[in-house]
Design an enzyme around this catalytic site. Sequence first.
Site, PDB file in Angstrom:
ATOM      1  N   ASP A 276       0.731  -1.397   0.120  1.00 54.22           N
ATOM      2  CA  ASP A 276      -0.036   0.011  -0.030  1.00 54.22           C
ATOM      3  C   ASP A 276       0.942   1.133   0.110  1.00 54.22           C
ATOM      4  O   ASP A 276       0.613   2.213  -0.609  1.00 54.22           O
ATOM      5  CB  ASP A 276      -0.952  -0.021   1.190  1.00 54.22           C
ATOM      6  CG  ASP A 276      -1.605  -1.478   1.172  1.00 54.22           C
ATOM      7  OD1 ASP A 276      -2.597  -1.423   0.420  1.00 54.22           O
ATOM      8  OD2 ASP A 276      -1.378  -2.186   2.190  1.00 54.22           O
TER       9      ASP A 276
ATOM     10  N   HIS B 103      -4.672  -3.583   6.207  1.00 53.28           N
ATOM     11  CA  HIS B 103      -4.670  -3.640   4.839  1.00 53.28           C
ATOM     12  C   HIS B 103      -5.695  -4.076   4.284  1.00 53.28           C
ATOM     13  O   HIS B 103      -6.175  -5.050   3.698  1.00 53.28           O
ATOM     14  CB  HIS B 103      -3.587  -4.690   4.627  1.00 53.28           C
ATOM     15  CG  HIS B 103      -3.415  -5.117   3.203  1.00 53.28           C
ATOM     16  ND1 HIS B 103      -2.882  -4.263   2.180  1.00 53.28           N
ATOM     17  CD2 HIS B 103      -3.803  -6.463   2.606  1.00 53.28           C
ATOM     18  CE1 HIS B 103      -3.026  -4.929   1.027  1.00 53.28           C
ATOM     19  NE2 HIS B 103      -3.382  -6.188   1.151  1.00 53.28           N
TER      20      HIS B 103
HETATM   21  P1  NAD Z   1      -1.923 -18.638  -4.486  1.00 58.01           P
HETATM   22  O1  NAD Z   1      -3.547 -19.208  -4.332  1.00 58.01           O
HETATM   23  O2  NAD Z   1      -1.410 -18.445  -5.659  1.00 58.01           O
HETATM   24  O3  NAD Z   1      -1.071 -19.425  -3.506  1.00 58.01           O
HETATM   25  C1  NAD Z   1      -1.343 -19.605  -2.118  1.00 58.01           C
HETATM   26  C2  NAD Z   1      -0.492 -20.835  -1.642  1.00 58.01           C
HETATM   27  O4  NAD Z   1      -0.895 -21.009  -0.310  1.00 58.01           O
HETATM   28  C3  NAD Z   1      -0.972 -22.039  -2.319  1.00 58.01           C
HETATM   29  O5  NAD Z   1       0.191 -22.597  -2.982  1.00 58.01           O
HETATM   30  C4  NAD Z   1      -1.742 -22.769  -1.447  1.00 58.01           C
HETATM   31  O6  NAD Z   1      -1.479 -24.319  -1.600  1.00 58.01           O
HETATM   32  C5  NAD Z   1      -0.731 -22.504  -0.002  1.00 58.01           C
HETATM   33  N1  NAD Z   1      -1.502 -22.801   1.180  1.00 58.01           N
HETATM   34  C6  NAD Z   1      -3.010 -22.960   1.607  1.00 58.01           C
HETATM   35  N2  NAD Z   1      -2.925 -23.342   2.816  1.00 58.01           N
HETATM   36  C7  NAD Z   1      -1.815 -23.364   3.093  1.00 58.01           C
HETATM   37  C8  NAD Z   1      -1.088 -23.821   4.676  1.00 58.01           C
HETATM   38  N3  NAD Z   1      -1.586 -24.167   5.596  1.00 58.01           N
HETATM   39  N4  NAD Z   1       0.098 -23.799   4.826  1.00 58.01           N
HETATM   40  C9  NAD Z   1       0.964 -23.541   3.589  1.00 58.01           C
HETATM   41  N5  NAD Z   1       0.568 -23.239   2.278  1.00 58.01           N
HETATM   42  C10 NAD Z   1      -0.981 -23.004   2.572  1.00 58.01           C
HETATM   43  O7  NAD Z   1      -2.135 -17.211  -3.632  1.00 58.01           O
HETATM   44  P2  NAD Z   1      -1.189 -15.866  -3.763  1.00 58.01           P
HETATM   45  O8  NAD Z   1      -1.640 -15.176  -4.829  1.00 58.01           O
HETATM   46  O9  NAD Z   1       0.143 -16.352  -3.559  1.00 58.01           O
HETATM   47  O10 NAD Z   1      -1.530 -15.160  -2.271  1.00 58.01           O
HETATM   48  C11 NAD Z   1      -1.349 -15.733  -1.113  1.00 58.01           C
HETATM   49  C12 NAD Z   1      -2.037 -14.659   0.103  1.00 58.01           C
HETATM   50  O11 NAD Z   1      -1.397 -13.292  -0.008  1.00 58.01           O
HETATM   51  C13 NAD Z   1      -3.519 -14.349  -0.138  1.00 58.01           C
HETATM   52  O12 NAD Z   1      -4.219 -14.451   1.001  1.00 58.01           O
HETATM   53  C14 NAD Z   1      -3.702 -13.068  -0.920  1.00 58.01           C
HETATM   54  O13 NAD Z   1      -4.678 -12.327  -0.507  1.00 58.01           O
HETATM   55  C15 NAD Z   1      -2.529 -12.317  -0.197  1.00 58.01           C
HETATM   56  N6  NAD Z   1      -2.154 -10.979  -0.542  1.00 58.01           N
HETATM   57  C16 NAD Z   1      -1.692 -10.177   0.493  1.00 58.01           C
HETATM   58  C17 NAD Z   1      -0.920  -8.932  -0.097  1.00 58.01           C
HETATM   59  C18 NAD Z   1      -0.478  -7.892   1.156  1.00 58.01           C
HETATM   60  O14 NAD Z   1      -0.182  -7.020   0.739  1.00 58.01           O
HETATM   61  N7  NAD Z   1      -0.689  -8.230   2.450  1.00 58.01           N
HETATM   62  C19 NAD Z   1      -0.783  -8.792  -1.350  1.00 58.01           C
HETATM   63  C20 NAD Z   1      -1.226  -9.773  -2.213  1.00 58.01           C
HETATM   64  C21 NAD Z   1      -1.706 -10.932  -1.732  1.00 58.01           C
HETATM   65  C1  LMR Z   2      -3.574  -6.519  -2.625  1.00 51.92           C
HETATM   66  O1  LMR Z   2      -3.456  -5.801  -1.951  1.00 51.92           O
HETATM   67  O2  LMR Z   2      -3.135  -6.534  -3.901  1.00 51.92           O
HETATM   68  C2  LMR Z   2      -3.622  -7.879  -2.106  1.00 51.92           C
HETATM   69  O3  LMR Z   2      -3.846  -7.909  -0.636  1.00 51.92           O
HETATM   70  C3  LMR Z   2      -4.734  -8.938  -2.710  1.00 51.92           C
HETATM   71  C4  LMR Z   2      -6.081  -8.252  -2.612  1.00 51.92           C
HETATM   72  O4  LMR Z   2      -7.064  -9.133  -2.191  1.00 51.92           O
HETATM   73  O5  LMR Z   2      -6.255  -7.135  -2.926  1.00 51.92           O
END
Ligand code: NAD
Ligand code: LMR
Length: 334
Positions: A159, A187
């Site tokens: 962000d 967030h």
């Molecule tokens: P994705 O679905 O591509 O990958 C997630 C992975 O987590 C998968 O491989 C899945 O098998 C694994 N997983 C599920 N449960 C698990 C467990 N108990 N232990 C270990 N691994 C497990 O998703 P992504 O695009 O990589 O996003 C992951 C997370 O990050 C999501 O919750 C997304 O919303 C979040 N995210 C947060 C931010 C932020 O700024 N805070 C930014 C982007 C994404």
């Molecule tokens: C983001 O900010 O891009 C991530 O937290 C993914 C989402 O759900 O927006």
Amino acid sequence: MSEALRVVVTGAAGQIGYSLLYSVAKGDVFGANQPIELLLLDIQPMLSVLEGVVMELQDCALPLLREVVATADPMVGFKDVDVAILVGAMPRKEGMERKDLLAANVRIFMTQGQAIDKVAKKTVKVVVVGNPANTNALVTRKYAPSIPPQNFTCLTRLDQNRAQAQISSRLGVSHDKVRNCIIWGNHSSTQFPDVRHAIVNIDGKDIPVPEAVKDDSWLKNEFIKTVQQRGGAVIKARKLSSAMSAAKAICDHMRDWWFGTKGNDWVSMGVPSDGNPYGIPDGLVYSFPVRVKPDHSYEIVSGLPIDDFSREKMDATAKELQEERDMAFAACEA
Ligand code: NAD
Ligand code: LMR
């Protein structure tokens, strides 16, 4: 060369993991002289995918990468780790808010908190990325009581980077000329991106961002809304949530936590509130401006003047975090 640092990335078979692992293993985060042992944790059905990721990491022939362990067992994945990057969780789909993921994700962080408590180093530094990130960090911390609370953070650097990019584009300067943007709170779409104390360097001169932008209405409305809703906009366009920019922000967060912030500047991190200095309820994981020392300790920047506009926005996002906390703790106990 120092002793290898043990770094676990959860959700390592997912899309953020794929963008993140190379940078960590190459030395972009912990430095060019720091050997790394990578622990990749995912769920059992993803282990064959993870095998491919391990092969690719080997094929990068990175000099700092000493060992790669792929596992679905948290007791193996968190064993003796120095750093834990908790990405593994379900991402949201178009039309969802991040807190809609609580029911699906909160128990992952409960289980991982318990494992961290049992087997990680007591000095472990944890950053939670999986959404809803602040509340998942709070849950992880609750279930790892033997680790100092301040070692649990969540990612709001994406962000902050988004805010910085909006301002630099508006002013026609390169992104590195803008600093000290603040993200307050969750967030989520209630976060408060605040550039009232931010600085832009134009032709060698530091100028307060509001003075340079000269458009208070844009700063109070369109700018805030764009940053608050950027994650949703990426999902709408890509049909997948952000990954490249998220991985870059994780690297920024961890690098600054590891090496410290520059001079008097600050960065935004979701950290446990102790009620001071801005009256945010004790215990919530709330995004604040922080300064980090080279010994990895950090302090919330105090003394920033808060006007009525900011106060209202800071309290609204704190209220959402209190609601999320109550829902999350109830779900863990169910
Ligand atoms: P994705 O679905 O591509 O990958 C997630 C992975 O987590 C998968 O491989 C899945 O098998 C694994 N997983 C599920 N449960 C698990 C467990 N108990 N232990 C270990 N691994 C497990 O998703 P992504 O695009 O990589 O996003 C992951 C997370 O990050 C999501 O919750 C997304 O919303 C979040 N995210 C947060 C931010 C932020 O700024 N805070 C930014 C982007 C994404
Ligand atoms: C983001 O900010 O891009 C991530 O937290 C993914 C989402 O759900 O927006």
